[in-house]
Design an enzyme around this catalytic site. Structure first.
Site, short mmCIF file in Angstrom:
data_model
loop_
_atom_site.label_atom_id
_atom_site.label_comp_id
_atom_site.label_asym_id
_atom_site.label_seq_id
_atom_site.Cartn_x
_atom_site.Cartn_y
_atom_site.Cartn_z
N ASP A 1 1.80 -2.43 -7.91
CA ASP A 1 1.93 -3.27 -6.71
C ASP A 1 2.64 -4.58 -6.99
O ASP A 1 2.92 -5.33 -6.06
CB ASP A 1 0.54 -3.57 -6.11
CG ASP A 1 -0.09 -2.33 -5.54
OD1 ASP A 1 -1.29 -2.37 -5.22
OD2 ASP A 1 0.61 -1.31 -5.43
N LYS B 1 -7.58 -7.29 -0.37
CA LYS B 1 -7.55 -6.19 0.61
C LYS B 1 -8.13 -4.93 0.00
O LYS B 1 -8.99 -4.27 0.58
CB LYS B 1 -6.12 -5.93 1.04
CG LYS B 1 -5.90 -4.64 1.80
CD LYS B 1 -4.48 -4.43 2.25
CE LYS B 1 -3.58 -3.85 1.22
NZ LYS B 1 -3.66 -2.38 1.05
N ASN B 2 -7.69 -4.58 -1.21
CA ASN B 2 -8.06 -3.29 -1.80
C ASN B 2 -9.46 -3.26 -2.38
O ASN B 2 -9.92 -2.21 -2.83
CB ASN B 2 -7.02 -2.87 -2.85
CG ASN B 2 -5.71 -2.49 -2.18
OD1 ASN B 2 -5.63 -2.39 -0.95
ND2 ASN B 2 -4.67 -2.34 -2.97
N ARG C 1 1.70 10.66 -1.78
CA ARG C 1 0.32 10.18 -1.71
C ARG C 1 -0.69 11.31 -1.43
O ARG C 1 -1.46 11.27 -0.50
CB ARG C 1 0.16 9.07 -0.66
CG ARG C 1 1.17 7.97 -0.68
CD ARG C 1 1.06 7.06 -1.88
NE ARG C 1 -0.15 6.28 -1.95
CZ ARG C 1 -0.33 5.10 -1.35
NH1 ARG C 1 0.61 4.63 -0.56
NH2 ARG C 1 -1.45 4.43 -1.48
N ARG D 1 -0.11 -6.39 7.04
CA ARG D 1 -1.15 -5.46 6.60
C ARG D 1 -1.88 -5.99 5.37
O ARG D 1 -3.06 -5.71 5.18
CB ARG D 1 -0.52 -4.10 6.27
CG ARG D 1 -0.06 -3.32 7.48
CD ARG D 1 0.18 -1.89 7.07
NE ARG D 1 -0.94 -1.42 6.26
CZ ARG D 1 -0.81 -0.54 5.27
NH1 ARG D 1 0.36 -0.02 4.99
NH2 ARG D 1 -1.87 -0.15 4.58
N CYS E 1 3.82 8.18 2.60
CA CYS E 1 4.28 6.88 3.10
C CYS E 1 5.59 6.58 2.36
O CYS E 1 6.08 7.38 1.57
CB CYS E 1 3.24 5.80 2.85
SG CYS E 1 3.12 5.31 1.14
C1 EPZ Z 1 -4.45 2.45 -4.48
O1 EPZ Z 1 -3.80 3.50 -3.80
C2 EPZ Z 1 -4.03 1.17 -3.76
N1 EPZ Z 1 -4.49 1.22 -2.38
C3 EPZ Z 1 -2.50 1.03 -3.82
O2 EPZ Z 1 -2.16 -0.20 -3.20
C4 EPZ Z 1 -2.07 0.99 -5.28
O3 EPZ Z 1 -0.65 0.93 -5.33
C5 EPZ Z 1 -2.56 2.26 -5.99
O4 EPZ Z 1 -4.00 2.37 -5.85
C6 EPZ Z 1 -2.23 2.25 -7.48
O5 EPZ Z 1 -2.81 1.12 -8.08
C7 EPZ Z 1 -5.79 0.94 -2.11
O6 EPZ Z 1 -6.58 0.64 -2.99
C8 EPZ Z 1 -6.20 0.99 -0.66
P1 EPZ Z 1 -3.86 6.34 -6.53
P2 EPZ Z 1 -4.24 5.03 -4.10
O7 EPZ Z 1 -4.72 7.38 -5.94
O8 EPZ Z 1 -5.67 5.08 -4.44
C9 EPZ Z 1 -1.44 10.28 -7.43
C10 EPZ Z 1 -1.12 -1.59 -1.64
O9 EPZ Z 1 0.01 -2.01 -1.53
N2 EPZ Z 1 -2.55 10.95 -6.77
O10 EPZ Z 1 -4.39 5.50 -7.65
O11 EPZ Z 1 -3.75 5.85 -2.97
C11 EPZ Z 1 -0.64 9.42 -6.45
O12 EPZ Z 1 0.34 10.20 -5.79
C12 EPZ Z 1 -1.38 -0.14 -2.01
O13 EPZ Z 1 -2.14 -2.28 -1.46
C13 EPZ Z 1 -2.55 12.35 -6.72
O14 EPZ Z 1 -1.63 13.01 -7.21
O15 EPZ Z 1 -3.39 5.35 -5.39
C14 EPZ Z 1 -0.03 8.36 -7.33
O16 EPZ Z 1 1.14 8.89 -7.93
C15 EPZ Z 1 -0.07 0.59 -2.14
N3 EPZ Z 1 -3.58 12.99 -6.12
C16 EPZ Z 1 -1.09 8.17 -8.43
O17 EPZ Z 1 -1.95 9.32 -8.38
C17 EPZ Z 1 -4.64 12.29 -5.55
O18 EPZ Z 1 -5.57 12.93 -5.03
C18 EPZ Z 1 -1.97 6.94 -8.24
O19 EPZ Z 1 -2.47 7.01 -6.92
C19 EPZ Z 1 -4.62 10.88 -5.61
C20 EPZ Z 1 -3.57 10.23 -6.23
#
Ligand code: EPZ
Length: 417
Positions: A304, A22-23, A121, A396, A116
């Site tokens: 995850d 998916k990702n 996020r 999803r 969420c």
């Molecule tokens: C991606 O989410 C995945 N989703 C998530 O999978 C996965 O859990 C996550 O990466 C971590 O591996 C997709 O790829 C669609 P991040 P993402 O930006 O990109 C902070 C699933 O179940 N952050 O790497 O949204 C954030 O709050 C989902 O498939 C900021 O502070 O995650 C988090 O603590 C759930 N500011 C950390 O970084 C930002 O601008 C990592 O988030 C962006 C992120």
């Protein structure tokens, strides 16, 4: 809302085919916005999020055709630059249109995704990076308004290795003027997969999969045909299921090199795992040994998979300390596991899990995609019957999960509520 009924006590045995990731599929399908012509993607999982992505791209004026596991996208008719709230709230990954729309149309208006269940996020790192490329960013009425005369390559440092942040900036930079360097970039396989597809389109990208990615802007990109990589989290989920039921399962069509951190941890619990080509054979131990865990950015143990691993530890021999370092609220499944008899104490982002001999089946509630899968694992290992509600979370991100578990001998069914 449908629910899933699981009757525990069955060892899982047999083969299971891992679906496309998916990702990886989400950013790659959205990258079609960067060119004019028919892009074809194979091995796309049939999921709600893919449906949501189709609606999102059609809303922008692109044509999208789906047939089985193949998705075709043509953005020649790209006519709108707005991703509305009612689409973005269904799937936060919709923010991935920010980069491509800025690159193609030099303006975009995307609803802020909001938080969420697992955390706030924020997307501050996405927006800061786009500003470094010359975009003017405004926030009003719950929307991000972004516009640029032109995008100019620059050096961008991520405070955290954000996965979608890295993907958004890569897709913005491929058509920018000059060179962009992303530092502290995310290293997940989904980043490498997206970079490979962008390069097939004609982009010039070096270093994807490392923490320093260099992108040399080009004038235009061409449509491609590509195949989506297997889902490493689905693979990890089935390995955990085999381990917790003392089963004997072979995963096919997977990428063992993408799940090294998961294999390493499962071997420490006593599982016997052998890898050959694109298959993984796992035999679960009589009793699972307890192992401490810390979730980390790739190639560390993936967040995850934290809920799934916690279920394993809840029936392990001994005490396990689990630290969730990526998201601030990713222990929601703990209260549901406690209802099944798990002995878990949470303090901040750390959970102390004391293994019990057996969980007991109970009615439980799914709260987020990966936690809902962990409740199925708990049901598989529990005495008597577990009823999982709000299983739309599963739809999803997991393709045909009930069918796949049934195929491995689980006593599991989905009922319309
Ligand atoms: C991606 O989410 C995945 N989703 C998530 O999978 C996965 O859990 C996550 O990466 C971590 O591996 C997709 O790829 C669609 P991040 P993402 O930006 O990109 C902070 C699933 O179940 N952050 O790497 O949204 C954030 O709050 C989902 O498939 C900021 O502070 O995650 C988090 O603590 C759930 N500011 C950390 O970084 C930002 O601008 C990592 O988030 C962006 C992120």
């Amino acid at each position: 809302m449908d629910k899933i009924i699981v009757k525990g006590g069955h060892r899982l045995c047999g083969n299971v085919k891992i679906s496309g990731a998916k990702n990886a599929a989400l950013p790659i399908i959205i990258a079609s916005l960067l060119n004019d012509g028919w892009n074809t993607f194979h091995n796309v999982p049939q999921l709600m999020d893919i449906e949501s992505t189709k609606l999102l791209l059609e809303n922008l004026g692109a044509q999208v055709e789906t047939s089985g596991h193949t998705v075709r996208v043509n953005a020649a008719g790209l006519s709108r630059h707005e991703a509305p709230y009612d689409l973005v709230r269904k799937m936060r990954a919709s923010i991935l249109v920010l980069g491509p729309l800025l690159a193609r149309l030099k303006k975009t208006r995307v609803s802020l995704p909001g938080g969420c269940a697992i955390g706030a996020r924020p997307i501050n790192l996405h927006l800061k990076g786009l500003e470094h490329l010359g975009a003017k960013i405004g926030l009003e009425h719950g929307y991000v308004e972004a516009a640029a005369q032109e995008l100019i390559g620059n050096e961008i440092y991520f405070d955290m290795p954000s996965v979608t942040g890295t993907e958004n900036l890569m897709m913005a930079a491929v058509l920018a003027k000059g060179e962009t360097v992303l530092r502290n970039a995310a290293r997940e396989p989904e980043i490498t997969a997206l970079a490979q597809v962008l390069c097939m389109m004609g982009a010039k990208i070096k270093g994807a999969g490392t923490s320093i990615i260099t992108i040399y802007g080009v004038d235009s990109l061409a449509p491609v045909t590509a195949t989506i990589i297997p889902d490493r989290i689905e693979a990890g989920t089935f390995m955990a299921a085999a381990a917790i039921t003392g089963g004997d399962v072979t995963l096919t069509d997977c990428r063992p090199d993408h799940v090294g951190g998961i294999i390493h941890k499962l071997k420490m619990t006593g599982a016997d795992i052998t890898v050959s080509g694109n298959t993984i054979h796992i035999v679960g131990p009589e009793r699972i040994g307890s192992v401490d865990l810390k979730t980390l950015p790739y190639p560390g143990f993936p967040t995850d998979m934290q809920a799934q691993f916690m279920v394993l530890m809840s029936v392990a021999r001994g005490l396990s300390i689990i630290s969730e370092t990526i998201f601030e609220n990713r222990f929601i499944h703990v209260s549901e596991l406690r209802r099944m008899g798990a002995d878990i104490t949470v303090s901040g982002n750390t959970a102390m899990v004391k293994g019990v001999p057996l969980l007991s089946g109970a009615p439980v509630m799914a709260t987020d995609l990966r936690a809902s899968a962990s409740l199925i694992l708990a049901g598989l290992a529990a005495a008597n019957t577990t009823e999982i509600n709000r299983v739309y979370h599963l739809d999803r991100g997991y393709e045909a999960l009930v069918e796949k578990f049934s195929g491995l001998g689980a006593n599991i069914r989905r009922v319309k509520n």
